[in-house]
Design an enzyme around this catalytic site. Structure first.
Site, PDB file in Angstrom:
ATOM      1  CG  HIS A  37      -0.811  -0.236   7.675  1.00 29.63           C
ATOM      2  ND1 HIS A  37      -0.326   0.048   6.415  1.00 29.63           N
ATOM      3  CD2 HIS A  37      -0.513   0.840   8.448  1.00 29.63           C
ATOM      4  CE1 HIS A  37       0.232   1.253   6.426  1.00 29.63           C
ATOM      5  NE2 HIS A  37       0.137   1.745   7.645  1.00 29.63           N
ATOM      6  CE  LYS A 102      -6.952   7.541  -3.929  1.00 28.17           C
ATOM      7  NZ  LYS A 102      -7.232   7.313  -5.336  1.00 28.17           N
TER       8      LYS A 102
END
Length: 179
Positions: A37, A102
């Site tokens: 990212h 998550k």
């Protein structure tokens, strides 16, 4: 309610999903974690493109363990999504359709999910070995030097996830806490 979708995800599919829905994904998804990212953000800042077409695609926040003989990938469990929160609104604005991880997301990410009619799925943490059985193929498409954090294109079949934040901003974690 159980639903089946195919990757990439369409806006109509994303809008049809509700927090709490069980979903099985078949098709292409991409993996990217923190380091990937960061590299994508740097590429965008330099005016470069992303290493894959983000439009309607799904990013799975996962760094696999090495593949065992005869398998395309090792254990493939989700990582904590909040670590990607500083990058996510920009990727959603570029057309990303969904994320899989998550844990909770920031308010900025939730607002961006609603704005862009996207969805956030959770995969079950601790079930990486079982989840890897839904992965038919895995190939590194960018940032190979990052090892397990390289961007991979996965072909998945009946990959199980749960809608945590839907395109209307309904948040399963908050709904459960209120109950």
């Amino acid at each position: 309610m159980d639903k089946i979708i195919h990757g990439p995800i369409t806006k109509d599919e994303a809008k049809s999903l509700k927090a709490g829905d069980y979903v099985y994904i078949t098709g292409k998804i991409y993996t990217a974690r923190d380091a990937a990212h960061k590299r994508m953000k740097e590429a965008l800042e330099k005016g470069e493109g992303l290493p894959f077409n983000i439009k309607n695609n799904m990013i799975y926040y996962m760094g696999p363990s090495p593949a065992r003989e005869g398998r395309p990938i090792g254990s493939a469990g989700p990582t904590t999504a909040s670590r990607m929160d500083k990058y996510t609104p920009e990727l959603l604005d570029l057309g990303m359709g969904a994320m899989i991880g998550k844990g909770k997301r920031s308010q900025a990410v939730i607002d961006s999910i609603v704005k862009n009619q996207a969805v956030y799925f959770a995969a079950v943490g601790g079930a990486g070995a079982l989840l890897s059985k839904c992965i038919l193929s895995s190939k590194i498409i960018a940032y190979e030097d990052l090892g397990p954090e390289a961007i991979r294109e996965l072909e998945v079949e009946n990959f199980p996830v749960i809608v945590v934040i839907d395109s209307m901003g309904n948040n399963l974690y908050e709904m459960v806490m209120k109950q």
